[in-house]
Scaffold this motif. Structure first.
Motif, PDB file in Angstrom:
ATOM      1  N   PHE A   1       0.824  -1.201   0.000  1.00 60.70           N
ATOM      2  CA  PHE A   1       0.000   0.000   0.000  1.00 60.70           C
ATOM      3  C   PHE A   1       0.863   1.257   0.000  1.00 60.70           C
ATOM      4  CE2 PHE A   1      -2.562   3.229   2.302  1.00 60.70           C
ATOM      5  CZ  PHE A   1      -3.601   3.326   1.399  1.00 60.70           C
ATOM      6  N   GLY A   2       1.943   1.212   0.776  1.00 56.79           N
ATOM      7  CA  GLY A   2       2.832   2.370   0.882  1.00 56.79           C
ATOM      8  C   GLY A   2       3.358   2.820  -0.472  1.00 56.79           C
ATOM      9  N   GLU A   3       3.771   1.856  -1.287  1.00 51.87           N
ATOM     10  CA  GLU A   3       4.320   2.201  -2.612  1.00 51.87           C
ATOM     11  C   GLU A   3       3.256   2.873  -3.469  1.00 51.87           C
ATOM     12  OE1 GLU A   3       5.137  -1.428  -1.587  1.00 51.87           O
ATOM     13  OE2 GLU A   3       6.440  -0.087  -0.457  1.00 51.87           O
ATOM     14  N   LYS A   4       2.035   2.334  -3.360  1.00 54.11           N
ATOM     15  CA  LYS A   4       0.951   2.918  -4.158  1.00 54.11           C
ATOM     16  C   LYS A   4       0.694   4.358  -3.742  1.00 54.11           C
ATOM     17  CE  LYS A   4      -1.529  -1.219  -5.381  1.00 54.11           C
ATOM     18  NZ  LYS A   4      -2.583  -2.127  -5.006  1.00 54.11           N
ATOM     19  N   VAL A   5       0.749   4.598  -2.425  1.00 50.21           N
ATOM     20  CA  VAL A   5       0.521   5.962  -1.937  1.00 50.21           C
ATOM     21  C   VAL A   5       1.599   6.882  -2.496  1.00 50.21           C
ATOM     22  CG1 VAL A   5       0.433   7.426   0.107  1.00 50.21           C
ATOM     23  CG2 VAL A   5      -0.608   5.168   0.172  1.00 50.21           C
ATOM     24  N   LEU A   6       2.851   6.437  -2.429  1.00 48.42           N
ATOM     25  CA  LEU A   6       3.945   7.286  -2.901  1.00 48.42           C
ATOM     26  C   LEU A   6       3.805   7.594  -4.384  1.00 48.42           C
ATOM     27  CD1 LEU A   6       6.986   5.751  -0.978  1.00 48.42           C
ATOM     28  CD2 LEU A   6       5.843   7.941  -0.577  1.00 48.42           C
ATOM     29  N   LYS A   7       3.393   6.587  -5.138  1.00 48.83           N
ATOM     30  CA  LYS A   7       3.208   6.779  -6.579  1.00 48.83           C
ATOM     31  C   LYS A   7       2.129   7.834  -6.835  1.00 48.83           C
ATOM     32  CE  LYS A   7       2.691   3.670 -10.229  1.00 48.83           C
ATOM     33  NZ  LYS A   7       2.225   2.344 -10.617  1.00 48.83           N
ATOM     34  N   THR A   8       1.047   7.715  -6.080  1.00 50.38           N
ATOM     35  CA  THR A   8      -0.043   8.679  -6.246  1.00 50.38           C
ATOM     36  C   THR A   8       0.417  10.074  -5.843  1.00 50.38           C
ATOM     37  OG1 THR A   8      -1.541   6.880  -5.691  1.00 50.38           O
ATOM     38  CG2 THR A   8      -2.473   9.087  -5.698  1.00 50.38           C
ATOM     39  N   MET A   9       1.226  10.147  -4.789  1.00 53.27           N
ATOM     40  CA  MET A   9       1.725  11.455  -4.335  1.00 53.27           C
ATOM     41  C   MET A   9       2.575  12.117  -5.424  1.00 53.27           C
ATOM     42  SD  MET A   9       0.481  12.074  -1.397  1.00 53.27           S
ATOM     43  CE  MET A   9      -0.938  11.160  -1.937  1.00 53.27           C
ATOM     44  N   ASP A  10       3.443  11.308  -6.063  1.00 53.93           N
ATOM     45  CA  ASP A  10       4.279  11.847  -7.135  1.00 53.93           C
ATOM     46  C   ASP A  10       3.406  12.398  -8.254  1.00 53.93           C
ATOM     47  OD1 ASP A  10       6.411  11.062  -5.690  1.00 53.93           O
ATOM     48  OD2 ASP A  10       6.850   9.242  -6.845  1.00 53.93           O
ATOM     49  N   TYR A  11       2.374  11.633  -8.573  1.00 55.01           N
ATOM     50  CA  TYR A  11       1.475  12.037  -9.660  1.00 55.01           C
ATOM     51  C   TYR A  11       0.780  13.349  -9.311  1.00 55.01           C
ATOM     52  CZ  TYR A  11      -2.708  12.171 -12.547  1.00 55.01           C
ATOM     53  OH  TYR A  11      -3.708  12.573 -13.377  1.00 55.01           O
ATOM     54  N   ILE A  12       0.262  13.431  -8.090  1.00 56.19           N
ATOM     55  CA  ILE A  12      -0.496  14.626  -7.709  1.00 56.19           C
ATOM     56  C   ILE A  12       0.422  15.843  -7.629  1.00 56.19           C
ATOM     57  CG2 ILE A  12      -1.709  15.682  -5.748  1.00 56.19           C
ATOM     58  CD1 ILE A  12      -3.194  13.015  -5.483  1.00 56.19           C
ATOM     59  N   GLU A  13       1.628  15.636  -7.153  1.00 49.11           N
ATOM     60  CA  GLU A  13       2.589  16.737  -7.061  1.00 49.11           C
ATOM     61  C   GLU A  13       2.841  17.341  -8.446  1.00 49.11           C
ATOM     62  OE1 GLU A  13       6.438  15.675  -5.512  1.00 49.11           O
ATOM     63  OE2 GLU A  13       6.438  17.473  -4.261  1.00 49.11           O
ATOM     64  N   LYS A  14       2.925  16.442  -9.422  1.00 53.56           N
ATOM     65  CA  LYS A  14       3.139  16.896 -10.796  1.00 53.56           C
ATOM     66  C   LYS A  14       1.918  17.675 -11.294  1.00 53.56           C
ATOM     67  CE  LYS A  14       3.592  14.133 -14.405  1.00 53.56           C
ATOM     68  NZ  LYS A  14       3.328  12.741 -14.429  1.00 53.56           N
ATOM     69  N   ARG A  15       0.770  17.167 -10.960  1.00 52.97           N
ATOM     70  CA  ARG A  15      -0.473  17.787 -11.431  1.00 52.97           C
ATOM     71  C   ARG A  15      -0.697  19.172 -10.818  1.00 52.97           C
ATOM     72  NH1 ARG A  15      -3.269  17.054 -15.621  1.00 52.97           N
ATOM     73  NH2 ARG A  15      -5.356  16.724 -14.761  1.00 52.97           N
ATOM     74  N   LEU A  16      -0.148  19.382  -9.618  1.00 54.22           N
ATOM     75  CA  LEU A  16      -0.366  20.671  -8.968  1.00 54.22           C
ATOM     76  C   LEU A  16       0.144  21.813  -9.840  1.00 54.22           C
ATOM     77  CD1 LEU A  16       0.496  19.894  -5.231  1.00 54.22           C
ATOM     78  CD2 LEU A  16      -1.751  20.225  -6.254  1.00 54.22           C
TER      79      LEU A  16
END
Lengths: 347, 599
Positions: free
Chosen positions: A146-161
């Motif tokens: 789960f942790g890896e998935k969260v980090l992946k999503t965080m990277d994606y959202i950071e880019k989208r910001l």
């Protein structure tokens, strides 16, 4: 909720707010439910951000009972709270820009928010209502990977910001429609009970996570962004930066996540009597400080459960004071910038 | 800000770079469903075979979306109410509290979430019946560790194993207030226990009273249909605990017996019992009922008949009342003062007991019969079965029930220091543990395996802790004696367990040539007892039908002589105190109906 406006031309002269009948006397319902049965009701206090309400109630219950929470559960709680904060801000992006006619940002951010809801679904089993934080810890442990998935999503959202910035904060229309609009007087802000991003938008550094840390916020490194001006723009800037702070917190939480159990068993819900006593807990939600006063008479049900919600102060009392003099077309934008949440007002 | 913001006008146009990117929305909605996560809280599924219909899901549901209904093909049986949950998906909010309180773990939520219907009644689903395919779609499941049920029992304080054998002091020390409240709080009030109890005691109600701190309420509720609860609180065979919902999934059953014991112990004198229970004693109706035997069955019948205004007299052969609970159960399990308190209370209500009056010897059955409007027989099984092997008449070969009777009667019994007990029931274990207290080295010979023993597992464990040896799969074939006719050795064969072709429990079959001989100073047979109906003479012997050693009775405990009722070991096959109490209670209704409807 309802706002009655008296206007001269396009200018608001007087605003009268009223509590409506959107929801169903949640606080009273809690008095008829045992301590565990409260949770499916609690998350409905605020639809976009249900977790802080669960957290505040759980903290109050744990405080009355003196129940310890495992360290791992505390970290998972912070993870959930920060993901919820982000998800809620993503909705705000849509609402704030949408109220000014900029619909694309909302379509993007609400779409991206679903990636966070996917995480919630995997962790808690529910996308919007989680019923996950409850007395004694959290309901289930993190699934494998789960942790890896969260980090992946965080990277994606950071880019989208950055994409959101291009469309929203860099946008000439957004700047013109928000700067100098809906100003909260810094001198009066504290007196009026303003909290959260609207208060920080007045340049006042106030955040329960720092001022009165709960769970493991005192072990995490993050900033409390502020902005000057007290207008919609300042509040938007604060929120914009807070999403980035939340991403920072989530990464630290996953990095520091201890092992161990996630739940200190509470007694059989049917016969669980809390000792006589009361407690007040407060936490920082997206709308600002929310608090829960819970009183137990030693019985199976809360004797009284009362929530101090930010939305009530912002959208009922504060709005009446800051609307006069504003243009009628800015009312929805101002309302949105205050973090109004009708179900929480009409609790 | 300049009037015309060039950057602010051009920047939003960067959105155009998104053109050509793959959209993150699903294309074929609503025809393609998004696959839910492995933890998803979707529609319910219920494993019908594992479900016991306890209704805990229905109780916790704060939306009242679950009700318990009858399902075709599922019958109620001990430990299963025969009901299954039906979910109103129009009310359900999928919080899954029902899953987290399910004691068996049968209820779960699945990955399915799409359901469309124009008929509101279609939203009523019986999980497992209406969606058998849900079995493979289960996602949010109940886990033992994260369940909201409390599966662990509060341990009962007891005397240490070797400390116990020094005296006849009570082994079980009883819960204190805090322990009792905590243990009572584990109960989910499903009521499966009430159905399993022969006497249908109001178990969830009195446990709830204990959990809420109302011990006096608990006592009142308990005395409602059991006049001897302190006895049951100490020695009941507790069929209630066998079916406890909490025990269905590796959990420990609620200590129902110990909680009853706790409640009754809070009232330690007879006047107080009467004050708390405050029984409603009806005025005398002038009808006389005579009762043969002051065991649990007779005492129960007498107590409730007296409350209803009948004039009750018990004829008891021995010097003390209580029957087998007085003479058969060792005092370390059921102390004398506890029993005395119970009997005194029954007498205080107005029950007359004639002690040392053996029917058939001191008074004839006919005399009782002629002078009463109804007769209840709670005569028990006083005569032990014999083993029927050579050497049983040797000196030193005794019967366990006789041994227990003599010890409880304060007599001295010479058993020497090497005692063998034959049998695997509660009587065998009682005799063995009593013999240990007399200082003997005790061994139990049982023809089946330890797990096949009909005795209470706690008793077997207690015996082992006290140093009683158990030799399972041992069949005694002969007792040897010396010239003076005194027992010297016991010879037995080892047995192997052979599966029963007809599906019964495995049978022990002796292994040829496995003979063993061991020295013994005393040997006690404890393979069961039988009735002694010699007091029924003349017409009574003919009129009151006996089948396979037991009186034939109808559902009101009425024998083939309409004026005579019977209960206890001489009637039921379960042969325990609570069944006897249940018989007595049923007979009260039978006698009342017969006499009051007649008059």
């Amino acid at each position: 909720m309802m706002i009655r406006l008296k206007v001269t031309g396009d200018t608001v002269v007087k605003a009268t707010t009223e509590v409506g009948y959107l929801h169903r006397a949640f606080e009273k319902l809690l008095e008829k439910r045992n301590w565990m049965q409260c949770f499916p009701v609690l998350c409905r206090f605020c639809v976009p951000e249900p977790d802080p309400v669960e957290e505040a109630f759980a903290l109050a219950v744990e405080s009355i009972e003196g129940r310890e929470v495992p360290e791992r559960a505390k970290y998972i709680r912070v993870l959930v709270l920060e993901l919820a904060r982000m998800a809620s801000y993503m909705l705000w992006y849509g609402g704030q820009s949408g109220s000014l006619g900029l619909y694309t940002v909302g379509q993007w951010s609400v779409g991206d928010r679903n990636y966070i809801l996917d995480l919630f679904e995997e962790l808690t089993g529910g996308r919007v209502y989680h019923m996950y934080i409850w007395p004694g810890g959290v309901r289930r442990d993190m699934p494998e990977g789960f942790g890896e998935k969260v980090l992946k999503t965080m990277d994606y959202i950071e880019k989208r910001l950055d994409d959101y910035d291009d469309l929203m904060f860099e946008n000439a229309i957004f700047k013109r429609r928000t700067k100098g609009v809906g100003i909260i007087d810094k001198e009066k802000a504290v007196e009026w009970g303003v909290v959260g991003p609207p208060l920080r938008g007045c340049g006042i550094k106030s955040d329960i996570r720092i001022d009165d840390p709960y769970e493991v916020y005192d072990k995490l490194d993050f900033d409390v962004p502020t902005a000057e001006g007290g207008d919609i723009w300042a509040r938007a800037l604060v929120r914009r930066q807070e999403v980035r702070q939340s991403i920072r917190i989530v990464r630290q939480v996953l990095d520091k996540m201890p092992s161990g159990s996630v739940y200190n068993k509470v007694p059989n819900p049917q016969k669980w009597r809390l000792p006589e006593g009361d407690a007040y807990s407060r936490i920082e939600s997206v709308r600002g400080e929310i608090g829960f006063y819970v009183a137990s008479d030693g019985g199976l049900y809360p004797r009284r459960a009362h929530m101090r919600g930010a939305a009530y102060v912002h959208a009922v009392t504060l709005l009446e004071r800051i609307l006069p003099g504003e243009n009628i077309s800015d009312v929805s934008s101002i309302l949105n910038s205050l973090g109004a949440c009708p179900p929480e007002i009409e609790r | 800000m300049s009037f015309f913001d060039i950057k602010g006008t051009l920047k939003p146009l960067t959105a155009l770079k998104q053109i050509g990117k793959k959209p993150h929305t699903l294309k074929d909605i609503p025809f393609a469903e998004k696959e839910a996560s492995d933890n998803y809280r979707g529609l319910h599924y219920n494993e019908l075979e594992a479900c016991i219909g306890c209704g805990n899901c229905s109780t916790i549901c704060q939306n009242q979306a679950i009700d318990m209904i009858n399902i075709d093909g599922i019958e109620a049986k001990p430990g299963d109410s025969g009901l299954r949950p039906r979910v109103d998906n129009g009310r359900c909010c999928w919080c899954a509290l029902c899953v987290d309180v399910c004691p068996t773990g049968s209820l779960s939520l699945t990955k399915d979430y799409l359901f469309i219907s124009t008929d509101p009644n279609n939203f009523l689903w019986t999980p497992g019946v209406d969606n058998p395919e849900g079995k493979d779609r289960v996602s949010f499941v109940s886990t033992f560790d994260l369940s909201l049920n409390e599966y662990g029992r509060i341990p009962m304080p007891e005397l240490e194993g070797m400390e116990r054998v020094k005296s006849f002091a009570e082994v079980v020390l009883g819960y204190n207030e805090e322990q009792a409240r905590e243990e009572a709080s584990r109960c989910i009030s499903c009521g499966l226990c009430t159905e399993a109890c022969p006497e249908h005691m109001h178990i969830p109600e009195y446990i709830n009273a204990i959990a809420s701190g109302n011990d006096e309420d608990a006592v009142r509720i308990i005395y409602d249909n059991n006049p001897l609860p302190e006895m049951c609180g100490k020695v009941c065979t507790r069929r209630c605990e066998d079916v406890c919902a909490i025990a269905q999934r590796d959990g420990d059953a609620i200590a129902i017996r110990w909680l009853k014991r706790y409640a009754t112990e809070q009232v330690n004198n007879v006047d107080l019992i009467k004050e708390i229970v405050n029984p409603d004693i009806k005025e005398s109706n002038g009808l006389r009922v005579s009762i043969v035997g002051a065991g649990p069955a007779g005492l129960t019948a007498a107590y409730y008949l007296t409350l209803k205004g009948f004039d009750c007299t018990i004829f008891e052969a021995h010097a003390k009342a209580g029957g087998m609970t007085m003479y058969g159960i060792p005092k370390y399990r059921f102390p004398q003062d506890s029993l005395d308190k119970q009997i005194e209370y029954v007498q205080k209500i107005g029950v007359k007991i004639h002690f040392n009056t053996k029917v058939g010897k001191d008074i004839s059955f006919k005399e009782i019969y002629d002078n009463s409007d109804a007769v209840f027989m709670g005569v028990g099984f006083p005569s032990p079965w014999t083993l029927g092997i050579e050497g049983e008449d040797l000196k030193g070969s005794i019967q366990a029930v006789t041994f227990l009777y003599e010890i409880n009667n304060g007599q001295k019994v010479d058993i020497g220091d090497k005692v063998f007990v034959i049998g695997g029931g509660n009587v065998a274990i009682d005799a063995a543990r009593v013999a240990r207290r007399l200082g003997a080295d005790v061994t139990i010979l049982y023809r089946r395996r330890v797990q096949d023993m009909p005795a209470d597992w706690e008793e077997i464990e207690g015996a082992e802790q006290e140093g009683v040896h158990i030799i399972p799969q041992a069949i005694p074939i002969q007792f040897h004696g010396d010239a003076k006719g005194r027992l010297t050795t016991v010879e037995y064969l080892m047995a192997e367990m052979v599966p029963d072709d007809r599906g019964g429990r495995p049978k022990p079959v002796a292994i040829e040539g496995s003979n063993k001989t061991i020295e013994a100073t005393a040997i006690m047979g404890a393979i069961g007892q039988q009735g002694d109906y010699s007091f029924l003479e003349g017409d009574f012997e003919k009129n009151i039908q006996v089948e396979r050693g037991r009186f034939v009775v109808n559902e009101k405990q009425q024998t083939t002589d309409p004026k005579v009722f019977a209960g206890g070991d001489a009637v039921n096959r379960t042969a325990d105190a609570i069944s006897a109490i249940a018989d007595g209670y049923r007979a009260v209704k039978g006698i009342e109906e017969m006499l009051l409807e007649k008059s």
